[in-house]
Design a protein around this motif. Structure first.
Motif, PDB file in Angstrom:
ATOM      1  N   GLY A 148       5.853 -32.530  19.077  1.00 50.61           N
ATOM      2  CA  GLY A 148       7.084 -32.479  17.926  1.00 50.61           C
ATOM      3  C   GLY A 148       6.720 -31.195  16.885  1.00 50.61           C
ATOM      4  O   GLY A 148       7.441 -31.757  15.771  1.00 50.61           O
ATOM      5  N   GLY A 149       7.088 -30.406  16.530  1.00 53.51           N
ATOM      6  CA  GLY A 149       6.340 -29.031  15.766  1.00 53.51           C
ATOM      7  C   GLY A 149       7.885 -28.945  14.475  1.00 53.51           C
ATOM      8  O   GLY A 149       8.948 -29.041  15.283  1.00 53.51           O
ATOM      9  N   PHE A 150       7.490 -28.995  13.453  1.00 51.66           N
ATOM     10  CA  PHE A 150       8.345 -28.753  12.557  1.00 51.66           C
ATOM     11  C   PHE A 150       8.914 -27.730  11.859  1.00 51.66           C
ATOM     12  O   PHE A 150       7.650 -27.411  11.375  1.00 51.66           O
ATOM     13  CB  PHE A 150       8.619 -30.116  11.671  1.00 51.66           C
ATOM     14  N   GLU A 151       9.704 -27.292  10.853  1.00 51.54           N
ATOM     15  CA  GLU A 151      10.101 -26.335   9.982  1.00 51.54           C
ATOM     16  C   GLU A 151       9.522 -26.618   8.693  1.00 51.54           C
ATOM     17  O   GLU A 151       9.828 -28.077   8.847  1.00 51.54           O
ATOM     18  CB  GLU A 151      11.251 -25.705  10.410  1.00 51.54           C
ATOM     19  N   LEU A 152       9.442 -26.347   7.432  1.00 51.44           N
ATOM     20  CA  LEU A 152       9.539 -26.613   6.548  1.00 51.44           C
ATOM     21  C   LEU A 152      10.610 -25.931   5.372  1.00 51.44           C
ATOM     22  O   LEU A 152      11.478 -24.663   6.150  1.00 51.44           O
ATOM     23  CB  LEU A 152       8.467 -25.519   5.674  1.00 51.44           C
ATOM     24  N   MET A 153      11.291 -26.965   4.493  1.00 48.52           N
ATOM     25  CA  MET A 153      12.642 -26.990   3.702  1.00 48.52           C
ATOM     26  C   MET A 153      13.645 -26.260   4.615  1.00 48.52           C
ATOM     27  O   MET A 153      14.027 -25.497   4.509  1.00 48.52           O
ATOM     28  CB  MET A 153      12.390 -25.805   3.294  1.00 48.52           C
ATOM     29  N   PRO A 154      13.620 -27.048   6.007  1.00 49.69           N
ATOM     30  CA  PRO A 154      14.905 -26.326   7.063  1.00 49.69           C
ATOM     31  C   PRO A 154      16.489 -25.890   5.700  1.00 49.69           C
ATOM     32  O   PRO A 154      17.542 -25.233   6.204  1.00 49.69           O
ATOM     33  CB  PRO A 154      15.211 -27.058   7.626  1.00 49.69           C
ATOM     34  N   GLU A 155      16.592 -26.699   5.135  1.00 42.81           N
ATOM     35  CA  GLU A 155      18.116 -26.760   4.361  1.00 42.81           C
ATOM     36  C   GLU A 155      17.809 -25.841   3.305  1.00 42.81           C
ATOM     37  O   GLU A 155      19.272 -25.197   3.262  1.00 42.81           O
ATOM     38  CB  GLU A 155      18.095 -28.010   2.955  1.00 42.81           C
ATOM     39  N   GLN A 156      17.273 -24.578   3.242  1.00 37.97           N
ATOM     40  CA  GLN A 156      17.229 -23.664   2.866  1.00 37.97           C
ATOM     41  C   GLN A 156      17.659 -22.617   3.703  1.00 37.97           C
ATOM     42  O   GLN A 156      18.187 -21.076   2.951  1.00 37.97           O
ATOM     43  CB  GLN A 156      15.647 -23.076   2.937  1.00 37.97           C
ATOM     44  N   GLY A 157      18.043 -22.942   4.917  1.00 36.55           N
ATOM     45  CA  GLY A 157      18.500 -22.080   6.171  1.00 36.55           C
ATOM     46  C   GLY A 157      17.702 -20.912   6.394  1.00 36.55           C
ATOM     47  O   GLY A 157      18.219 -19.610   7.001  1.00 36.55           O
ATOM     48  N   THR A 158      16.799 -20.935   5.946  1.00 29.42           N
ATOM     49  CA  THR A 158      15.842 -19.075   6.586  1.00 29.42           C
ATOM     50  C   THR A 158      15.395 -19.320   7.493  1.00 29.42           C
ATOM     51  O   THR A 158      15.098 -18.055   8.152  1.00 29.42           O
ATOM     52  CB  THR A 158      14.412 -18.993   5.320  1.00 29.42           C
ATOM     53  N   LYS A 159      15.337 -20.160   8.921  1.00 32.34           N
ATOM     54  CA  LYS A 159      15.228 -20.392   9.891  1.00 32.34           C
ATOM     55  C   LYS A 159      13.817 -19.482   9.998  1.00 32.34           C
ATOM     56  O   LYS A 159      13.440 -18.429  11.154  1.00 32.34           O
ATOM     57  CB  LYS A 159      15.629 -19.171  10.690  1.00 32.34           C
ATOM     58  N   PRO A 160      13.106 -20.036   9.752  1.00 35.77           N
ATOM     59  CA  PRO A 160      11.319 -19.833  10.217  1.00 35.77           C
ATOM     60  C   PRO A 160      10.736 -19.583  11.268  1.00 35.77           C
ATOM     61  O   PRO A 160      10.828 -20.685  11.663  1.00 35.77           O
ATOM     62  CB  PRO A 160      10.272 -20.929   9.383  1.00 35.77           C
ATOM     63  N   VAL A 161      10.110 -19.065  11.817  1.00 33.16           N
ATOM     64  CA  VAL A 161       9.175 -18.925  13.126  1.00 33.16           C
ATOM     65  C   VAL A 161       8.404 -19.827  13.047  1.00 33.16           C
ATOM     66  O   VAL A 161       7.979 -20.705  13.990  1.00 33.16           O
ATOM     67  CB  VAL A 161       8.825 -17.695  13.026  1.00 33.16           C
ATOM     68  N   ASN A 162       7.568 -20.061  11.637  1.00 29.81           N
ATOM     69  CA  ASN A 162       6.764 -21.259  11.633  1.00 29.81           C
ATOM     70  C   ASN A 162       6.882 -22.313  11.965  1.00 29.81           C
ATOM     71  O   ASN A 162       7.591 -22.960  11.602  1.00 29.81           O
ATOM     72  CB  ASN A 162       5.423 -20.510  10.788  1.00 29.81           C
ATOM     73  N   ARG A 163       5.629 -23.249  12.819  1.00 31.66           N
ATOM     74  CA  ARG A 163       6.239 -24.482  12.980  1.00 31.66           C
ATOM     75  C   ARG A 163       4.718 -24.746  11.925  1.00 31.66           C
ATOM     76  O   ARG A 163       3.582 -24.423  12.880  1.00 31.66           O
ATOM     77  CB  ARG A 163       6.355 -24.655  14.227  1.00 31.66           C
ATOM     78  N   TYR A 164       5.041 -26.439  11.862  1.00 29.64           N
ATOM     79  CA  TYR A 164       3.574 -27.068  11.970  1.00 29.64           C
ATOM     80  C   TYR A 164       3.853 -28.617  12.501  1.00 29.64           C
ATOM     81  O   TYR A 164       4.582 -28.730  12.267  1.00 29.64           O
ATOM     82  CB  TYR A 164       3.575 -27.717  10.293  1.00 29.64           C
TER      83      TYR A 164
END
Lengths: 291, 253
Positions: free
Chosen positions: B197-213
């Motif tokens: 269940g990897g997630f993005e950081l600050m999805p609300e910023q709309g940057t669509k990060p590639v890295n996942r945590y």
């Protein structure tokens, strides 16, 4: 955000100079020969000092010329183009006025439009930064435009427009503060979304990555002086609004009053712009437990 | 140049396991070491041995304390989470589009966000645009520094194959960092994100990060109702027979 003096001087003086150019371009006041030389010299001096000041915050200014290349996506690049275009068109318009007493009015109109567009481009540099929620709102554009046009009208000696625009600028300023104060919350970014750990519970900083300072904290987590924000807001309203408005109401366009009005406006504009940076919070502060 | 590619053939990035990370800062050190000696100008330090040392880092480890709600599934004890953070190589990288000189770009072939230091004028606007604090202006050279995903390691045929991954991943003693291609659903990183269940950081910023945590795994809890681990019973026994006689006889001596 760190209120860098170079950027504050740049945005205030260039805004004022370009506001002045806007009024001169539409023939308010109409200038010829010597009077044209004096007014346009003033407008150019303000704009150019501002633009030169902007290069002082560059880490590697030898590459500054490359900033004209990315106009397709970058508002900073567009601003550069618009500023140069404004100065070229205004320069030609002023040259014909000063040396040939020739008023090619169409050039004047173009210079006015370009000057306003440049100020809009400046505001867009800030509006596009989503990571600084206070800036990322359309009201910021009206704030930049009204301050620029009000200051320009004072310098141009346009008594009535100056009064109307000063009042308008103050109203826009208050609205911008009001909206800005709620923007961080509206952005939805919190320590929980920043870390993605909100599903577990409430997050707080346990240890900073380093015991010392770093670029991010210096540049984007500026907190010094925010506690004086209310005093500075009052000073802004006093110098940018109340004093100019009273002076404009009481005087009937005499020069001494206009000079005092301009000085007061400038002090107010500097206080306002300092706050514009110092009060703006960057979401990266969340990773450091700082807001 | 600063227009983002419509899509990238590969999406190289990192998965960072917040369950496994022990917060040792080895990735910070190896990152600084590799990137000071290789791609671009060195990562400078000012006043390194003085009272106020300050330097440029492309990867920093934060530590957070998370306090669950009293009724939460993990019980009510707070937990410490070590949190390494470097560039997330966003699909919608706001740092790239704001760049006026064309120094910042996202590579079409693998999605890595890079800075061409020969074109950077050090205006710092890209660092403002990044919500994650992934970019730092080097005070010595005046150009913007950021994670390159060790672009000079991952394709470097002069290195043994096991070293062709970012320095932070290669060095992590806990195996908390994973490198791979997110565009490939069968890659190690895609599978990890799927399983954990990897997630993005600050999805609300709309940057669509590639890295996942990857989130910390659920903790054991003693007060849980279905806790079937029993306390240990005493195993000492009274001796019998000859040993009982010996015990009592010796006791009387």
């Amino acid at each position: 955000m760190h209120p860098a003096p170079s950027v504050i001087i740049f945005t205030v003086l260039t805004g004022l100079g370009f506001g002045f150019i806007t009024w001169l371009g539409i023939g308010m006041p109409e200038v010829m020969g010597k009077s044209a030389f004096i007014t346009y010299f003033g407008a150019f001096a303000l704009s150019v000092i501002g633009l030169i000041s902007s290069t002082f915050h560059l880490g590697n200014p030898k590459n500054a010329y490359k900033s004209f290349s990315q106009w397709r996506t970058s508002w900073l690049s567009r601003e550069g183009w618009l500023a140069v275009a404004t100065l070229l068109v205004t320069g030609l318009f002023a040259f014909l006025l000063i040396f040939f007493d020739k008023n090619l009015q169409i050039l004047g109109y173009i210079s006015s439009v370009l000057a306003v567009l440049t100020v809009i481009a400046t505001s867009m540099i800030y509006i596009q930064i989503k990571a600084v929620p206070r800036w990322s709102h359309r009201s910021v554009m009206f704030y930049f435009i009204t301050v620029s046009l009000a200051g320009g009208a004072i310098l141009a000696g346009q008594h009535k427009p100056a009064l109307v625009l000063t009042i308008l600028a103050v109203i826009v300023q208050i609205v911008t503060w009001k909206i800005g104060d709620g923007r961080f919350k509206e952005s939805g970014s919190t320590m929980e979304t920043a870390t993605g750990l909100g599903s577990i519970g409430k997050v707080r900083l346990f240890e900073s990555p380093h015991t010392g300072d770093n670029y991010l904290l210096k540049e984007m987590a500026y907190v010094v002086g925010r506690r004086h924000a209310n005093k500075l807001r009052a000073l802004t309203l006093l110098f940018m609004g109340v004093i100019p408005a009273v002076l404009l109401l009481l005087s009937n366009g005499n020069t001494v009053a206009l000079v005092l009005t301009a000085i007061s406006h400038l002090i107010g504009a500097f206080a306002s712009r300092w706050l514009f940076f110092a009060e703006a919070e960057h979401v990266v502060g969340l990773y450091y437990g700082k807001r | 140049m600063t227009q983002l590619p419509q899509s990238t053939a590969k999406k190289l990035g990192l998965v960072i396991d917040l369950d496994t990370c022990v917060g040792c800062h080895a990735c910070v050190t190896s990152c600084k070491g590799w990137n000071t000696e290789n791609y671009g100008v060195p990562l400078s330090d000012d006043d390194a041995y003085g009272a106020n040392p300050i330097g440029t880092f492309l990867n920093r480890v934060h530590s957070f304390e998370v306090q669950p709600e009293a009724t939460g599934g993990c019980g009510s004890s707070a937990q410490t989470v070590h949190f390494p953070k470097s560039c997330l190589h966003c699909d919608d990288a706001p740092c790239v589009t704001v760049c006026p000189t064309g120094a910042s770009y996202k590579r079409q072939e693998d999605g890595i966000v890079l800075v061409d230091e020969d074109a950077c004028m050090g205006c710092g606007l890209c660092a403002w645009a990044c919500p994650y604090g992934a970019r730092e202006l080097d005070s010595d050279s005046g150009v913007m520094k950021k994670c390159t995903l060790c672009v000079d390691r991952i394709y470097n045929e002069n290195l043994p194959e096991e070293d062709r991954q970012p320095a932070c991943v290669r060095t992590c003693p806990a195996g908390a960092r994973h490198f791979g291609d997110f565009a490939d659903p069968e890659s190690n990183v895609s599978k990890l994100v799927e399983e954990r269940g990897g997630f993005e950081l600050m999805p609300e910023q709309g940057t669509k990060p590639v890295n996942r945590y990857l989130p910390p795994r659920k903790k054991d809890s003693w007060d849980s109702a279905n806790n079937n681990v029993l306390p240990l019973n005493a195993i000492s026994q009274e001796p019998k027979g000859f040993l009982k006689w010996l015990d009592s006889a010796l006791g009387k001596v």
